[in-house]
Design a protein around this motif. Structure first.
Motif, PDB file in Angstrom:
ATOM      1  N   PRO A 136       0.954  -1.257  -0.212  1.00 33.28           N
ATOM      2  CA  PRO A 136       0.194  -0.167  -0.245  1.00 33.28           C
ATOM      3  C   PRO A 136       0.902   1.144   0.031  1.00 33.28           C
ATOM      4  O   PRO A 136       0.605   2.090  -0.311  1.00 33.28           O
ATOM      5  CB  PRO A 136      -0.542  -0.321   1.417  1.00 33.28           C
ATOM      6  CG  PRO A 136      -0.672  -1.476   1.296  1.00 33.28           C
ATOM      7  CD  PRO A 136       0.794  -2.172   0.617  1.00 33.28           C
ATOM      8  N   SER A 137       1.776   1.088   0.698  1.00 36.94           N
ATOM      9  CA  SER A 137       2.902   2.445   0.995  1.00 36.94           C
ATOM     10  C   SER A 137       3.471   2.780  -0.403  1.00 36.94           C
ATOM     11  O   SER A 137       3.757   4.050  -1.033  1.00 36.94           O
ATOM     12  CB  SER A 137       4.827   2.239   1.781  1.00 36.94           C
ATOM     13  OG  SER A 137       4.790   1.441   1.286  1.00 36.94           O
ATOM     14  N   HIS A 138       3.985   1.480  -1.598  1.00 39.71           N
ATOM     15  CA  HIS A 138       3.837   1.840  -3.026  1.00 39.71           C
ATOM     16  C   HIS A 138       3.141   2.703  -3.717  1.00 39.71           C
ATOM     17  O   HIS A 138       3.127   2.947  -4.498  1.00 39.71           O
ATOM     18  CB  HIS A 138       4.355   0.669  -3.599  1.00 39.71           C
ATOM     19  CG  HIS A 138       5.434   0.916  -4.691  1.00 39.71           C
ATOM     20  ND1 HIS A 138       5.244  -0.295  -5.649  1.00 39.71           N
ATOM     21  CD2 HIS A 138       5.663   1.703  -5.659  1.00 39.71           C
ATOM     22  CE1 HIS A 138       5.879  -0.054  -7.058  1.00 39.71           C
ATOM     23  NE2 HIS A 138       6.255   1.033  -7.003  1.00 39.71           N
ATOM     24  N   ILE A 139       1.984   2.072  -3.520  1.00 43.29           N
ATOM     25  CA  ILE A 139       0.639   2.965  -4.533  1.00 43.29           C
ATOM     26  C   ILE A 139       0.613   4.055  -4.315  1.00 43.29           C
ATOM     27  O   ILE A 139      -0.127   5.348  -4.876  1.00 43.29           O
ATOM     28  CB  ILE A 139      -0.493   2.157  -4.286  1.00 43.29           C
ATOM     29  CG1 ILE A 139      -0.656   0.744  -4.703  1.00 43.29           C
ATOM     30  CG2 ILE A 139      -1.491   2.931  -4.368  1.00 43.29           C
ATOM     31  CD1 ILE A 139      -1.878  -0.355  -3.730  1.00 43.29           C
ATOM     32  N   LEU A 140       0.368   4.001  -2.659  1.00 44.92           N
ATOM     33  CA  LEU A 140       0.563   5.978  -1.955  1.00 44.92           C
ATOM     34  C   LEU A 140       1.730   6.763  -3.061  1.00 44.92           C
ATOM     35  O   LEU A 140       1.135   8.001  -3.328  1.00 44.92           O
ATOM     36  CB  LEU A 140       0.505   5.769  -0.764  1.00 44.92           C
ATOM     37  CG  LEU A 140       0.789   7.522  -0.006  1.00 44.92           C
ATOM     38  CD1 LEU A 140      -0.639   7.955   0.012  1.00 44.92           C
ATOM     39  CD2 LEU A 140       0.853   7.284   1.532  1.00 44.92           C
ATOM     40  N   GLU A 141       2.625   6.578  -2.963  1.00 47.48           N
ATOM     41  CA  GLU A 141       4.047   7.147  -2.782  1.00 47.48           C
ATOM     42  C   GLU A 141       3.358   7.403  -4.078  1.00 47.48           C
ATOM     43  O   GLU A 141       3.993   8.389  -5.113  1.00 47.48           O
ATOM     44  CB  GLU A 141       5.027   6.349  -3.334  1.00 47.48           C
ATOM     45  CG  GLU A 141       6.348   6.783  -3.788  1.00 47.48           C
ATOM     46  CD  GLU A 141       7.511   6.645  -3.115  1.00 47.48           C
ATOM     47  OE1 GLU A 141       9.017   6.372  -3.931  1.00 47.48           O
ATOM     48  OE2 GLU A 141       7.469   5.421  -2.933  1.00 47.48           O
ATOM     49  N   THR A 142       3.137   6.371  -4.981  1.00 44.65           N
ATOM     50  CA  THR A 142       2.929   6.678  -6.646  1.00 44.65           C
ATOM     51  C   THR A 142       1.966   7.365  -7.447  1.00 44.65           C
ATOM     52  O   THR A 142       1.580   8.791  -7.585  1.00 44.65           O
ATOM     53  CB  THR A 142       2.535   5.055  -7.761  1.00 44.65           C
ATOM     54  OG1 THR A 142       3.351   4.634  -7.107  1.00 44.65           O
ATOM     55  CG2 THR A 142       2.287   5.325  -8.584  1.00 44.65           C
ATOM     56  N   LEU A 143       0.371   7.331  -5.809  1.00 47.20           N
ATOM     57  CA  LEU A 143      -0.394   8.093  -6.607  1.00 47.20           C
ATOM     58  C   LEU A 143       0.167  10.011  -6.229  1.00 47.20           C
ATOM     59  O   LEU A 143      -0.916  10.520  -6.708  1.00 47.20           O
ATOM     60  CB  LEU A 143      -1.671   8.044  -5.344  1.00 47.20           C
ATOM     61  CG  LEU A 143      -2.367   6.273  -5.706  1.00 47.20           C
ATOM     62  CD1 LEU A 143      -3.893   6.560  -4.588  1.00 47.20           C
ATOM     63  CD2 LEU A 143      -2.794   6.421  -7.544  1.00 47.20           C
ATOM     64  N   ARG A 144       0.787   9.898  -5.087  1.00 48.64           N
ATOM     65  CA  ARG A 144       1.356  11.198  -5.196  1.00 48.64           C
ATOM     66  C   ARG A 144       2.072  12.040  -5.831  1.00 48.64           C
ATOM     67  O   ARG A 144       1.694  13.143  -5.758  1.00 48.64           O
ATOM     68  CB  ARG A 144       2.209  11.098  -3.832  1.00 48.64           C
ATOM     69  CG  ARG A 144       1.668  11.264  -2.110  1.00 48.64           C
ATOM     70  CD  ARG A 144       2.540  11.012  -0.934  1.00 48.64           C
ATOM     71  NE  ARG A 144       2.013  11.035  -0.156  1.00 48.64           N
ATOM     72  CZ  ARG A 144       2.610  10.519   1.551  1.00 48.64           C
ATOM     73  NH1 ARG A 144       3.553   9.653   1.472  1.00 48.64           N
ATOM     74  NH2 ARG A 144       1.765  11.184   2.305  1.00 48.64           N
ATOM     75  N   ALA A 208      -3.077  11.084  -1.070  1.00 54.11           N
ATOM     76  CA  ALA A 208      -2.214  11.580  -1.801  1.00 54.11           C
ATOM     77  C   ALA A 208      -2.267  13.409  -2.476  1.00 54.11           C
ATOM     78  O   ALA A 208      -1.535  13.064  -3.782  1.00 54.11           O
ATOM     79  CB  ALA A 208      -2.033  10.738  -3.335  1.00 54.11           C
ATOM     80  N   GLY A 209      -3.605  13.378  -2.153  1.00 53.01           N
ATOM     81  CA  GLY A 209      -3.842  14.806  -3.074  1.00 53.01           C
ATOM     82  C   GLY A 209      -5.119  14.752  -3.554  1.00 53.01           C
ATOM     83  O   GLY A 209      -5.396  15.394  -3.849  1.00 53.01           O
ATOM     84  N   LEU A 210      -5.653  13.981  -3.688  1.00 57.26           N
ATOM     85  CA  LEU A 210      -6.274  13.258  -4.656  1.00 57.26           C
ATOM     86  C   LEU A 210      -7.801  13.566  -4.795  1.00 57.26           C
ATOM     87  O   LEU A 210      -8.568  12.860  -3.695  1.00 57.26           O
ATOM     88  CB  LEU A 210      -6.674  12.225  -5.616  1.00 57.26           C
ATOM     89  CG  LEU A 210      -5.471  11.917  -6.185  1.00 57.26           C
ATOM     90  CD1 LEU A 210      -5.112  10.035  -6.686  1.00 57.26           C
ATOM     91  CD2 LEU A 210      -5.255  12.632  -7.101  1.00 57.26           C
TER      92      LEU A 210
END
Length: 290
Positions: A136-144, A208-210
């Motif tokens: 999930p942290s990899h997903i968050l980093e990508t979404l950011r 992530a700011g979305l």
């Protein structure tokens, strides 16, 4: 005059990287996802986790002759079945929509970070690719990073839900069984590596700011066999072998075997593999705060 949707699904299926025998139901499902996203003609789209191009083809059709799709996937070109990524992408490129697509084999974060001053994309699409991420942290980093590079973000993933009384429950149980095992594997080529529910995806996107603008459930047709594929992965002997090889804690091993047993019980109740359905897809549209 617009092309009837059934005819459009047949067209997309015929151009698929899997060849002319590709299932029309899978193409129709991808078109149904796009219908909920309203991808505009002429749009500049980035697709993350394109794989063999199931959604890429539908996107290329949607953006028209004046639009373009950059399709990114980190997997090696010899990965995938029944056709590898390289084989499927080459087939699509040779077809009439091929010029609308640029295939990019790269880590999505590396690709997004390589040219931070490039014009933003109109839309970034992640269609059934989040479960391939490592965490999930990899997903968050990508979404950011995506939030800085796009105006809209469209996401589709399996919903972990299905209409009451349907055979999609077997699919759900199979996914959860695989996810429990994947937590203990140091490396994976599975279709299920990190399971995140729609609720969790929305939490990560917000962090992530979305901003969530719309969401819906999309029920795949009977010819979409993802449920069968994931169920088969659990009932094979290799699954139990991997449990024994990777899981050391006795209680944790018991949980995984209980999930495997639940899959087999559910499989028997639906009359075997041909009775296994596929759970609903979840499709959402997010926008950036800027």
């Amino acid at each position: 005059m617009s092309t009837p949707q059934a005819t459009l699904a047949e067209k997309i299926a015929s151009l698929s990287g899997y060849g002319p025998t590709s299932d029309v139901a899978q193409a129709q499902y991808r078109l149904d996802l796009l219908a909920s996203w309203s991808i505009a003609n002429g749009a500049r789209v980035l697709e993350i986790g394109c794989g063999q191009g199931d959604t890429t083809l539908a996107l290329a059709e949607a953006v028209g002759e004046t639009g373009h799709v950059d399709a990114v996937d980190p997997a090696p070109l010899d990965y995938g079945s029944p056709k590898t990524l390289g084989q499927a992408q080459d087939t699509i490129s040779a077809g009439p929509l091929g010029l609308r697509i640029t295939w990019i084999q790269a880590d999505p974060l590396a690709f997004l970070s390589a040219n931070p001053d490039a014009p933003p994309y109109d839309v970034v699409v992640l269609a059934h690719s989040l479960w391939y991420f490592s965490s999930p942290s990899h997903i968050l980093e990508t979404l950011r990073v995506i939030a800085t590079r796009a105006r809209r973000v469209c996401i589709a993933e399996w919903s972990l839900s299905c209409p009451e009384g349907t055979s999609g429950t077997t699919h759900i149980l199979a996914v959860l069984a695989q996810a429990a095992l994947e937590c203990r594997k140091p490396a994976s080529e599975s279709n299920v590596r990190t399971v995140v529910s729609p609720a969790r995806i929305k939490d990560l996107a917000k962090e992530a700011g979305l901003i969530l603008r719309a969401e819906t459930l999309v029920t795949p047709g009977a010819g979409v066999h993802d449920g069968r594929w994931e169920t088969d992965a659990v009932v094979r002997a290799r699954f139990a072998e991997e449990v024994e090889g990777f899981v050391k804690d006795e209680r944790e091993k018991g949980v995984i075997y209980a999930l495997k047993d639940a899959v087999q019980t559910s499989l028997a109740r639906v009359g075997g593999m041909k009775g296994v359905g596929t759970m609903d897809g979840w499709a959402a549209v997010f926008e950036t705060e800027r």
